[in-house]
Design a protein around this motif. Structure first.
Motif, PDB file in Angstrom:
ATOM      1  N   HIS A 295       0.834  -1.202   0.000  1.00  0.00           N
ATOM      2  CA  HIS A 295       0.000   0.000   0.000  1.00  0.00           C
ATOM      3  C   HIS A 295       0.868   1.251   0.000  1.00  0.00           C
ATOM      4  O   HIS A 295       0.552   2.247  -0.684  1.00  0.00           O
ATOM      5  CB  HIS A 295      -0.918  -0.005   1.214  1.00  0.00           C
ATOM      6  N   ILE A 296       1.957   1.240   0.765  1.00  0.00           N
ATOM      7  CA  ILE A 296       2.866   2.390   0.810  1.00  0.00           C
ATOM      8  C   ILE A 296       3.410   2.679  -0.587  1.00  0.00           C
ATOM      9  O   ILE A 296       3.403   3.826  -1.059  1.00  0.00           O
ATOM     10  CB  ILE A 296       4.012   2.138   1.798  1.00  0.00           C
ATOM     11  N   ALA A 297       3.890   1.630  -1.261  1.00  0.00           N
ATOM     12  CA  ALA A 297       4.482   1.801  -2.590  1.00  0.00           C
ATOM     13  C   ALA A 297       3.456   2.312  -3.594  1.00  0.00           C
ATOM     14  O   ALA A 297       3.701   3.276  -4.325  1.00  0.00           O
ATOM     15  CB  ALA A 297       5.091   0.480  -3.065  1.00  0.00           C
ATOM     16  N   GLU A 298       2.308   1.660  -3.646  1.00  0.00           N
ATOM     17  CA  GLU A 298       1.295   2.034  -4.633  1.00  0.00           C
ATOM     18  C   GLU A 298       0.758   3.443  -4.380  1.00  0.00           C
ATOM     19  O   GLU A 298       0.524   4.202  -5.328  1.00  0.00           O
ATOM     20  CB  GLU A 298       0.153   1.021  -4.607  1.00  0.00           C
ATOM     21  N   THR A 299       0.573   3.798  -3.113  1.00  0.00           N
ATOM     22  CA  THR A 299       0.062   5.133  -2.793  1.00  0.00           C
ATOM     23  C   THR A 299       1.076   6.203  -3.157  1.00  0.00           C
ATOM     24  O   THR A 299       0.727   7.237  -3.741  1.00  0.00           O
ATOM     25  CB  THR A 299      -0.296   5.230  -1.299  1.00  0.00           C
ATOM     26  N   ALA A 300       2.346   5.970  -2.816  1.00  0.00           N
ATOM     27  CA  ALA A 300       3.387   6.960  -3.113  1.00  0.00           C
ATOM     28  C   ALA A 300       3.519   7.197  -4.611  1.00  0.00           C
ATOM     29  O   ALA A 300       3.589   8.342  -5.077  1.00  0.00           O
ATOM     30  CB  ALA A 300       4.723   6.497  -2.530  1.00  0.00           C
ATOM     31  N   VAL A 301       3.530   6.120  -5.384  1.00  0.00           N
ATOM     32  CA  VAL A 301       3.638   6.252  -6.842  1.00  0.00           C
ATOM     33  C   VAL A 301       2.386   6.937  -7.400  1.00  0.00           C
ATOM     34  O   VAL A 301       2.472   7.779  -8.298  1.00  0.00           O
ATOM     35  CB  VAL A 301       3.872   4.877  -7.496  1.00  0.00           C
ATOM     36  N   GLY A 302       1.237   6.589  -6.866  1.00  0.00           N
ATOM     37  CA  GLY A 302      -0.002   7.213  -7.316  1.00  0.00           C
ATOM     38  C   GLY A 302      -0.047   8.710  -7.029  1.00  0.00           C
ATOM     39  O   GLY A 302      -0.506   9.504  -7.857  1.00  0.00           O
ATOM     40  N   LEU A 303       0.438   9.109  -5.861  1.00  0.00           N
ATOM     41  CA  LEU A 303       0.491  10.528  -5.519  1.00  0.00           C
ATOM     42  C   LEU A 303       1.406  11.278  -6.484  1.00  0.00           C
ATOM     43  O   LEU A 303       1.101  12.397  -6.926  1.00  0.00           O
ATOM     44  CB  LEU A 303       0.996  10.707  -4.086  1.00  0.00           C
ATOM     45  N   LEU A 304       2.533  10.655  -6.811  1.00  0.00           N
ATOM     46  CA  LEU A 304       3.456  11.290  -7.748  1.00  0.00           C
ATOM     47  C   LEU A 304       2.822  11.417  -9.129  1.00  0.00           C
ATOM     48  O   LEU A 304       2.966  12.451  -9.803  1.00  0.00           O
ATOM     49  CB  LEU A 304       4.752  10.469  -7.819  1.00  0.00           C
ATOM     50  N   ALA A 305       2.100  10.380  -9.540  1.00  0.00           N
ATOM     51  CA  ALA A 305       1.414  10.432 -10.834  1.00  0.00           C
ATOM     52  C   ALA A 305       0.396  11.577 -10.862  1.00  0.00           C
ATOM     53  O   ALA A 305       0.265  12.284 -11.866  1.00  0.00           O
ATOM     54  CB  ALA A 305       0.725   9.097 -11.114  1.00  0.00           C
ATOM     55  N   ASP A 306      -0.318  11.764  -9.754  1.00  0.00           N
ATOM     56  CA  ASP A 306      -1.276  12.867  -9.676  1.00  0.00           C
ATOM     57  C   ASP A 306      -0.594  14.208  -9.882  1.00  0.00           C
ATOM     58  O   ASP A 306      -1.086  15.077 -10.607  1.00  0.00           O
ATOM     59  CB  ASP A 306      -1.977  12.865  -8.310  1.00  0.00           C
ATOM     60  N   ARG A 307       0.545  14.391  -9.215  1.00  0.00           N
ATOM     61  CA  ARG A 307       1.265  15.656  -9.330  1.00  0.00           C
ATOM     62  C   ARG A 307       1.782  15.863 -10.748  1.00  0.00           C
ATOM     63  O   ARG A 307       1.766  16.979 -11.280  1.00  0.00           O
ATOM     64  CB  ARG A 307       2.423  15.687  -8.338  1.00  0.00           C
ATOM     65  N   LEU A 308       2.253  14.799 -11.378  1.00  0.00           N
ATOM     66  CA  LEU A 308       2.777  14.915 -12.738  1.00  0.00           C
ATOM     67  C   LEU A 308       1.669  15.239 -13.736  1.00  0.00           C
ATOM     68  O   LEU A 308       1.898  15.924 -14.745  1.00  0.00           O
ATOM     69  CB  LEU A 308       3.491  13.625 -13.142  1.00  0.00           C
ATOM     70  N   LYS A 309       0.465  14.741 -13.463  1.00  0.00           N
ATOM     71  CA  LYS A 309      -0.667  15.041 -14.340  1.00  0.00           C
ATOM     72  C   LYS A 309      -1.266  16.406 -14.048  1.00  0.00           C
ATOM     73  O   LYS A 309      -2.132  16.881 -14.781  1.00  0.00           O
ATOM     74  CB  LYS A 309      -1.760  13.977 -14.168  1.00  0.00           C
ATOM     75  N   GLY A 310      -0.802  17.035 -12.959  1.00  0.00           N
ATOM     76  CA  GLY A 310      -1.379  18.311 -12.580  1.00  0.00           C
ATOM     77  C   GLY A 310      -2.737  18.177 -11.961  1.00  0.00           C
ATOM     78  O   GLY A 310      -3.523  19.128 -11.919  1.00  0.00           O
ATOM     79  N   SER A 311      -3.042  16.958 -11.455  1.00  0.00           N
ATOM     80  CA  SER A 311      -4.369  16.711 -10.889  1.00  0.00           C
ATOM     81  C   SER A 311      -4.583  17.460  -9.580  1.00  0.00           C
ATOM     82  O   SER A 311      -5.714  17.722  -9.185  1.00  0.00           O
ATOM     83  CB  SER A 311      -4.560  15.208 -10.646  1.00  0.00           C
ATOM     84  N   PHE A 312      -3.483  17.780  -8.896  1.00  0.00           N
ATOM     85  CA  PHE A 312      -3.604  18.424  -7.594  1.00  0.00           C
ATOM     86  C   PHE A 312      -2.662  19.624  -7.533  1.00  0.00           C
ATOM     87  O   PHE A 312      -1.479  19.508  -7.828  1.00  0.00           O
ATOM     88  CB  PHE A 312      -3.263  17.458  -6.456  1.00  0.00           C
ATOM     89  N   SER A 313      -3.187  20.746  -7.165  1.00  0.00           N
ATOM     90  CA  SER A 313      -2.360  21.925  -6.907  1.00  0.00           C
ATOM     91  C   SER A 313      -2.593  22.405  -5.481  1.00  0.00           C
ATOM     92  O   SER A 313      -2.232  23.506  -5.110  1.00  0.00           O
ATOM     93  CB  SER A 313      -2.708  23.040  -7.902  1.00  0.00           C
ATOM     94  N   SER A 314      -3.228  21.544  -4.702  1.00  0.00           N
ATOM     95  CA  SER A 314      -3.612  21.890  -3.339  1.00  0.00           C
ATOM     96  C   SER A 314      -2.446  21.694  -2.391  1.00  0.00           C
ATOM     97  O   SER A 314      -1.335  21.349  -2.776  1.00  0.00           O
ATOM     98  CB  SER A 314      -4.787  21.021  -2.903  1.00  0.00           C
ATOM     99  N   ALA A 315      -2.714  21.884  -1.103  1.00  0.00           N
ATOM    100  CA  ALA A 315      -1.714  21.677  -0.062  1.00  0.00           C
ATOM    101  C   ALA A 315      -1.277  20.217  -0.043  1.00  0.00           C
ATOM    102  O   ALA A 315      -1.988  19.329  -0.520  1.00  0.00           O
ATOM    103  CB  ALA A 315      -2.299  22.077   1.283  1.00  0.00           C
TER     104      ALA A 315
END
Length: 333
Positions: A295-315
């Protein structure tokens, strides 16, 4: 001289655009043509210019994972899971070792390889909030661990809850003199969390925490586990249980107990944290707090993917991964 895209096109009798389509997996290329181009690529030893392709695409397809010690089994197992998770995004993972050296960690933070990578997964060991505040590199980053919060997306387990669960397991076995190895109230967030969980579990059970049973260690390695146990066994009233702040300390503790003729778990019960694969093969096998590394690995990679897609600009976002107690022979399992 290295072969070029034009060299491949000339040898294969096709256009440069066709070779580019084969290399990048774009456009429509017939099966026979693709096979011919790939054969020429192999014959000429052509290798794509990653830097040039990155400029065109704006992405390299490479992310970095920076950890304190690649040789630490926990980080090695986590890295393997991260690599597998990254593959689902078509990413390659560049693994870097910092040795928890502040200068090397600052180089990672300031983007020493930012021209090569799209994003960074980082396990900091010595950096401060001021170091992160001074960061000028804009490479998307996700932190692993609890050492700093609210400076970037972060994934970790709850070290306090893990330390408390490990200690409560020993208390449930009827142990009264429970020592802690590694964690300390004056350490970093991970160390403090695990110590505070240990301390509160003792207090809740009506047991008196004793300073003589606390063996803080800056480096959580096997040799430090041996060193701590040698000291604890020299006490007038040695412990009847050990909570080790990671599995490497616990492995050293098991060796020192064996060398001194102390039976595990009959005389001393032992618990670690991380649940590395080697725990199944120690003698006795080691009881450990098992973080959900998948879960740690998949969540961390998923969070990075979100940032790379520009999905999140929040805190920055924080995610707490689960864990469970894996009971084995070192506590009578």
């Amino acid at each position: 001289m290295a072969a070029t895209l034009g060299d491949v096109a000339a040898r294969a009798g096709v256009s440069i655009k066709t070779v580019s389509n084969v290399v990048n997996g774009t456009g429509r290329v017939g099966a026979a043509t693709r096979q011919r181009v790939e054969q020429v690529i192999d014959e000429l030893g052509y290798r794509p210019n990653v830097s040039a392709r990155s400029l065109r695409r704006g992405r390299s397809g490479v992310i970095a994972l920076a950890v304190p010690q690649i040789g630490n089994p926990y980080f090695a197992e986590l890295a393997e899971l991260i690599v597998k998770s990254a593959e689902s995004y078509g990413w390659t993972v560049l693994v870097d070792q910092t040795d928890a050296n502040p200068e090397r960690e600052r180089l990672v933070l300031q983007g020493i390889r930012s021209q090569l990578i799209d994003g960074l997964l980082f396990v900091p060991g010595r950096l401060t909030a001021d170091d992160f505040a001074a960061r000028t590199d804009t490479t998307p980053m996700v932190l692993l661990g609890e050492r700093l919060t609210r400076v970037a997306d972060r994934v970790a387990i709850d070290s306090y809850a893990a330390g408390r669960a490990a200690t409560e397991h020993l208390i449930d076995l009827g142990r009264k003199r429970i020592a802690v190895i590694g964690a300390t109230p004056s350490g970093d967030a991970v160390s403090r969390g695990r110590y505070e969980g240990y301390y509160d579990a003792l207090v809740a059970a009506g047991l008196r925490p004793a300073a003589r049973l606390v063996r803080s260690q800056e480096r959580w390695r096997q040799d430090k586990g041996v060193e701590a146990v040698e000291h604890l066994l020299a006490l007038s009233r040695p412990p009847d249980a050990l909570f080790c702040s990671n599995d490497l300390l616990a492995h050293g503790a098991l060796r020192a107990l064996f060398d001194n003729g102390v039976r595990v778990p009959e005389d001393v019960a032992v618990v670690g944290i991380d649940d590395i694969a080697a725990n199944r093969y120690t003698r006795p096998s080691l009881t450990s707090i098992a973080p959900d590394k998948q879960h740690i690995a998949e969540t961390a990679v998923g969070l990075l993917a979100d940032r790379l897609k520009g999905s999140f600009s929040s805190a920055p976002r924080e995610f707490v991964a689960g864990f469970h107690l894996e009971v084995r022979e070192s506590t009578g399992g």
